[in-house]
Design an enzyme around this catalytic site. Structure first.
Site, PDB file in Angstrom:
ATOM      1  N   ASP A  84      28.934  26.003  33.721  1.00 43.38           N
ATOM      2  CA  ASP A  84      28.738  24.997  34.774  1.00 43.38           C
ATOM      3  C   ASP A  84      29.655  23.796  34.528  1.00 43.38           C
ATOM      4  OD1 ASP A  84      27.294  24.504  32.447  1.00 43.38           O
ATOM      5  OD2 ASP A  84      25.652  23.487  33.445  1.00 43.38           O
ATOM      6  N   GLU A 135      27.101  15.054  28.611  1.00 41.07           N
ATOM      7  CA  GLU A 135      27.958  14.829  29.792  1.00 41.07           C
ATOM      8  C   GLU A 135      29.042  13.778  29.543  1.00 41.07           C
ATOM      9  OE1 GLU A 135      24.834  14.205  32.649  1.00 41.07           O
ATOM     10  OE2 GLU A 135      25.027  16.248  33.431  1.00 41.07           O
ATOM     11  N   TYR A 179      37.063  42.916  25.203  1.00 37.79           N
ATOM     12  CA  TYR A 179      38.068  41.848  25.271  1.00 37.79           C
ATOM     13  C   TYR A 179      38.990  41.921  24.055  1.00 37.79           C
ATOM     14  CZ  TYR A 179      34.923  39.715  28.728  1.00 37.79           C
ATOM     15  OH  TYR A 179      34.139  39.468  29.819  1.00 37.79           O
TER      16      TYR A 179
END
Ligand SMILES: [Zn+2]
Ligand SMILES: [Zn+2]
Length: 393
Positions: free
Chosen positions: A106, A371, A298
């Site tokens: 996100d 944040e 991967y």
């Protein structure tokens, strides 16, 4: 480059808002429909050229054509969430039980949208910048990068950069290294097919439980006897299923696990040794064994040395940011596919903040990001795009 951090500060609130919006509505690999829609709409509103359904229905590519000629730089964010039930207690927690942004994708998506906003304000200072919003990084198999690459998103790209939020480092830290950074994660499954019977008469059976135990033990000898001790290597048998009752020798046992390597040669050797050992043990006890590896694991994530050195120098211009050399980590990354096609770097963005209680590791149900680190991510992406896209030979 304090100007870039100032530019990032100007979009910080928007980036936090986007991150929370995406966090509240997490979508699993290949199902990132709402997120892709949000990304495409946001980019369109900025005036970025937008392509949707790029190789996968939920893949989005943005193209910013700066006015400077030079190189083409791709920046990548992944968009998918994980099957984890969120336990952070955050006001913008997941609205979907059992689905959570527990790896910070996100934040990656929001930061790349923030970087796009900053770059659109500096068109006269940049060349071509591609914004790759990829689905299904957590898939671990084919993943979202390959279909986008096959669709041509990397055609003509000279440099590629990506960030990953990292609970190991505090906010204010960027960490990377030239060379192998993340492992190739191979998954295996072994079916040991024996012949069941009475627990009191093993000689009349082919006991898959005993044979499995031998296999688990001897697989560790790949690490201790067959691979260079100086090469990073992990093999873990993570599940064994067999049997029903104390007096029955079962017919079959199934084992699964993971192998992590940082070097293609070591990887080949490990996989070959794995098959040889399992086969030999099964043969010795007359069992049949079926060994399978998950396809399309991967590859190793390998940062270009020179590009990474330069990227680290550029990022050191950001005031108050500590740019560190990191040790490799044994997790895998779909970003490895992009690095096979262009020079570039994958960089860890520290998001730990003990004073805020943000200490839980990626993939934990309590994982979150500080944040305050998002603006550093935005500034880093925009700065790398600016510097590398205006490079002249
Ligand atoms: Zn993850
Ligand atoms: Zn991740």
């Amino acid at each position: 480059m304090s100007q870039m951090l100032e530019d990032a500060r100007q979009v910080e609130r928007k980036v936090i808002e986007l991150r929370r919006q995406i966090h509240r509505n997490p979508e699993l690999s290949y199902q990132e429909y709402e997120t892709a829609k949000l990304v495409a709409q946001y980019l369109r509103d900025l005036g970025v050229e937008v392509y949707e359904g790029v190789g996968l229905p939920t893949a989005v590519l943005g193209v910013i054509r700066g006015k400077r000629s030079g190189k083409t730089v791709a920046l990548r964010a992944d968009m998918d969430a994980l099957p984890v039930n969120e336990e952070t207690g955050l006001p913008f927690s997941s609205s979907k039980p059992g689905v959570m942004h527990a790896c910070g994708h996100d934040a990656h998506t929001a930061m790349l949208l923030g970087a796009a906003t900053v770059l659109m304000r500096h068109l006269d200072q940049i060349g071509e910048v591609r914004l790759i919003f990829q689905p299904a990084e957590e898939d671990g198999g084919r993943g979202g990068a390959l279909p986008m690459i096959e669709h041509g998103v990397m055609k003509g790209v000279d440099y590629v950069f990506g960030l990953h939020v990292m609970s190991r480092y505090p906010t204010g830290t960027l960490a990377t290294r030239g060379g192998p950074l993340m492992a190739s994660p191979d998954s295996f499954r072994v079916d040991v097919v024996g012949r069941g019977g009475h627990g009191s008469a093993p000689h009349e059976t082919v006991d898959p439980v005993y044979i499995s135990a031998l296999i688990v033990n001897s697989l560790q000898s790949i690490r201790s006897r067959l691979i260079d001790p100086l090469e990073p290597f992990v093999l873990s048998v993570t599940s064994i299923h067999s049997g029903t009752k104390d007096n029955i020798i079962p017919d079959r046992a199934v084992m699964e696990g993971t192998i992590r390597t940082l070097n293609e040669e070591v990887r080949r050797k490990a996989l070959d040794s794995f098959k040889t050992l399992v086969k030999a043990i099964c043969e010795a006890y007359n069992a049949e064994c079926i060994v399978s590896f998950k396809e399309n694991a991967y590859p190793v994530t390998v940062n270009d040395h020179e590009t990474t050195k330069r990227a680290m120098e550029i990022l050191r211009e950001l005031p108050g940011v500590d740019v560190k050399e990191t040790q490799p980590v044994m997790g895998g990354e779909d970003f490895s596919r992009f690095l096979q096609l262009a020079k570039g770097s994958f960089i860890f963005l520290g998001t730990k903040n003990e004073s805020k209680g943000i200490v839980y590791p990626n993939h934990s149900s309590k994982f979150t990001v500080d944040e305050d680190a998002l603006k550093i991510g935005v500034a880093s992406l925009a700065l790398l795009a600016m510097k590398f896209s205006t490079e002249v030979d």
